[in-house]
Motif scaffolding. Sequence first.
Motif, PDB file in Angstrom:
ATOM      1  N   GLU A  63       0.826  -1.210   0.000  1.00 33.34           N
ATOM      2  CA  GLU A  63       0.000   0.000   0.000  1.00 33.34           C
ATOM      3  C   GLU A  63       0.859   1.259   0.000  1.00 33.34           C
ATOM      4  O   GLU A  63       0.587   2.214  -0.735  1.00 33.34           O
ATOM      5  N   ALA A  64       1.891   1.277   0.837  1.00 34.63           N
ATOM      6  CA  ALA A  64       2.763   2.456   0.920  1.00 34.63           C
ATOM      7  C   ALA A  64       3.495   2.675  -0.403  1.00 34.63           C
ATOM      8  O   ALA A  64       3.555   3.794  -0.911  1.00 34.63           O
ATOM      9  N   LEU A  65       4.031   1.602  -0.973  1.00 29.87           N
ATOM     10  CA  LEU A  65       4.759   1.722  -2.231  1.00 29.87           C
ATOM     11  C   LEU A  65       3.834   2.162  -3.359  1.00 29.87           C
ATOM     12  O   LEU A  65       4.199   3.014  -4.171  1.00 29.87           O
ATOM     13  N   ALA A  66       2.618   1.634  -3.390  1.00 30.45           N
ATOM     14  CA  ALA A  66       1.653   2.025  -4.427  1.00 30.45           C
ATOM     15  C   ALA A  66       1.336   3.513  -4.331  1.00 30.45           C
ATOM     16  O   ALA A  66       1.271   4.213  -5.349  1.00 30.45           O
ATOM     17  N   GLY A  67       1.162   4.029  -3.125  1.00 32.03           N
ATOM     18  CA  GLY A  67       0.883   5.453  -2.947  1.00 32.03           C
ATOM     19  C   GLY A  67       2.042   6.320  -3.387  1.00 32.03           C
ATOM     20  O   GLY A  67       1.856   7.346  -4.060  1.00 32.03           O
ATOM     21  N   LEU A  68       3.248   5.917  -3.043  1.00 35.41           N
ATOM     22  CA  LEU A  68       4.430   6.678  -3.444  1.00 35.41           C
ATOM     23  C   LEU A  68       4.615   6.661  -4.957  1.00 35.41           C
ATOM     24  O   LEU A  68       4.914   7.697  -5.563  1.00 35.41           O
ATOM     25  N   LEU A  69       4.408   5.513  -5.567  1.00 40.02           N
ATOM     26  CA  LEU A  69       4.533   5.418  -7.024  1.00 40.02           C
ATOM     27  C   LEU A  69       3.466   6.258  -7.723  1.00 40.02           C
ATOM     28  O   LEU A  69       3.742   6.923  -8.733  1.00 40.02           O
ATOM     29  N   ARG A  70       2.256   6.270  -7.183  1.00 40.22           N
ATOM     30  CA  ARG A  70       1.174   7.084  -7.751  1.00 40.22           C
ATOM     31  C   ARG A  70       1.543   8.570  -7.684  1.00 40.22           C
ATOM     32  O   ARG A  70       1.370   9.313  -8.647  1.00 40.22           O
ATOM     33  N   SER A  71       2.105   8.999  -6.562  1.00 40.69           N
ATOM     34  CA  SER A  71       2.535  10.393  -6.426  1.00 40.69           C
ATOM     35  C   SER A  71       3.668  10.712  -7.394  1.00 40.69           C
ATOM     36  O   SER A  71       3.723  11.806  -7.949  1.00 40.69           O
ATOM     37  N   SER A  72       4.547   9.755  -7.600  1.00 41.89           N
ATOM     38  CA  SER A  72       5.647   9.943  -8.543  1.00 41.89           C
ATOM     39  C   SER A  72       5.130  10.157  -9.959  1.00 41.89           C
ATOM     40  O   SER A  72       5.616  11.018 -10.691  1.00 41.89           O
ATOM     41  N   GLU A  73       4.126   9.380 -10.341  1.00 39.49           N
ATOM     42  CA  GLU A  73       3.585   9.452 -11.702  1.00 39.49           C
ATOM     43  C   GLU A  73       2.758  10.704 -11.946  1.00 39.49           C
ATOM     44  O   GLU A  73       2.805  11.285 -13.024  1.00 39.49           O
ATOM     45  N   THR A  74       1.995  11.129 -10.945  1.00 37.16           N
ATOM     46  CA  THR A  74       1.052  12.230 -11.147  1.00 37.16           C
ATOM     47  C   THR A  74       1.526  13.567 -10.597  1.00 37.16           C
ATOM     48  O   THR A  74       1.034  14.613 -11.005  1.00 37.16           O
ATOM     49  N   GLY A  75       2.434  13.529  -9.634  1.00 39.77           N
ATOM     50  CA  GLY A  75       2.850  14.748  -8.955  1.00 39.77           C
ATOM     51  C   GLY A  75       1.936  15.112  -7.799  1.00 39.77           C
ATOM     52  O   GLY A  75       2.241  16.004  -7.017  1.00 39.77           O
ATOM     53  N   ALA A  76       0.796  14.425  -7.672  1.00 40.44           N
ATOM     54  CA  ALA A  76      -0.153  14.719  -6.591  1.00 40.44           C
ATOM     55  C   ALA A  76       0.356  14.135  -5.281  1.00 40.44           C
ATOM     56  O   ALA A  76       0.735  12.970  -5.219  1.00 40.44           O
ATOM     57  N   LEU A  77       0.373  14.969  -4.259  1.00 42.69           N
ATOM     58  CA  LEU A  77       0.768  14.518  -2.933  1.00 42.69           C
ATOM     59  C   LEU A  77      -0.477  14.509  -2.054  1.00 42.69           C
ATOM     60  O   LEU A  77      -1.360  15.351  -2.216  1.00 42.69           O
ATOM     61  N   PRO A  78      -0.571  13.567  -1.120  1.00 42.84           N
ATOM     62  CA  PRO A  78      -1.777  13.494  -0.290  1.00 42.84           C
ATOM     63  C   PRO A  78      -1.912  14.715   0.611  1.00 42.84           C
ATOM     64  O   PRO A  78      -0.919  15.335   0.995  1.00 42.84           O
ATOM     65  N   VAL A  79      -3.163  15.065   0.929  1.00 41.81           N
ATOM     66  CA  VAL A  79      -3.424  16.141   1.879  1.00 41.81           C
ATOM     67  C   VAL A  79      -3.131  15.581   3.267  1.00 41.81           C
ATOM     68  O   VAL A  79      -3.661  14.540   3.645  1.00 41.81           O
ATOM     69  N   LEU A  80      -2.265  16.254   3.996  1.00 40.48           N
ATOM     70  CA  LEU A  80      -1.902  15.799   5.331  1.00 40.48           C
ATOM     71  C   LEU A  80      -2.639  16.612   6.381  1.00 40.48           C
ATOM     72  O   LEU A  80      -3.168  17.682   6.095  1.00 40.48           O
ATOM     73  N   ALA A  81      -2.654  16.106   7.593  1.00 38.83           N
ATOM     74  CA  ALA A  81      -3.339  16.784   8.698  1.00 38.83           C
ATOM     75  C   ALA A  81      -2.853  18.227   8.814  1.00 38.83           C
ATOM     76  O   ALA A  81      -1.672  18.502   8.667  1.00 38.83           O
ATOM     77  N   GLY A  82      -3.797  19.136   9.049  1.00 41.46           N
ATOM     78  CA  GLY A  82      -3.453  20.536   9.194  1.00 41.46           C
ATOM     79  C   GLY A  82      -3.428  21.307   7.886  1.00 41.46           C
ATOM     80  O   GLY A  82      -3.267  22.510   7.877  1.00 41.46           O
ATOM     81  N   ARG A  83      -3.602  20.616   6.783  1.00 43.27           N
ATOM     82  CA  ARG A  83      -3.607  21.268   5.462  1.00 43.27           C
ATOM     83  C   ARG A  83      -5.032  21.252   4.931  1.00 43.27           C
ATOM     84  O   ARG A  83      -5.778  20.307   5.156  1.00 43.27           O
ATOM     85  N   THR A  84      -5.402  22.280   4.203  1.00 46.32           N
ATOM     86  CA  THR A  84      -6.740  22.322   3.639  1.00 46.32           C
ATOM     87  C   THR A  84      -6.737  22.087   2.136  1.00 46.32           C
ATOM     88  O   THR A  84      -7.715  21.637   1.580  1.00 46.32           O
ATOM     89  N   ALA A  85      -5.642  22.387   1.490  1.00 44.65           N
ATOM     90  CA  ALA A  85      -5.579  22.244   0.032  1.00 44.65           C
ATOM     91  C   ALA A  85      -4.526  21.207  -0.338  1.00 44.65           C
ATOM     92  O   ALA A  85      -3.507  21.086   0.330  1.00 44.65           O
ATOM     93  N   PRO A  86      -4.777  20.464  -1.399  1.00 48.43           N
ATOM     94  CA  PRO A  86      -3.774  19.513  -1.840  1.00 48.43           C
ATOM     95  C   PRO A  86      -2.537  20.243  -2.357  1.00 48.43           C
ATOM     96  O   PRO A  86      -2.615  21.367  -2.833  1.00 48.43           O
TER      97      PRO A  86
END
Length: 101
Positions: A63-86
Amino acid sequence: MEESKLRVAVRLDLNARQARLVVRGRVTEQNSKVLYVLARRANAALPGLAVVLDLRKASATEEALAGLLRSSETGALPVLAGRTAPQSLAPRQLSILAPAA
């Protein structure tokens, strides 16, 4: 059981405009958030910097590797706690050197 604590060494090469994050330990979906934070910080310090996430000395859950690879391909990073915008990096600005096994 493998260690879930991550150790990360950051290596900056300003001539190549690259930050390499060398990771040791076991990357899980939960602790992978730290890697996203480090990638964002490297990019904020030097916009346009290529960020290489070197997991060759680590292990990772599927799961962790899939998420990192997805971010690598798209440039999209997950919204983390304390953030309102991606937040994002340019596609392919984050590259992953996957664990051997």
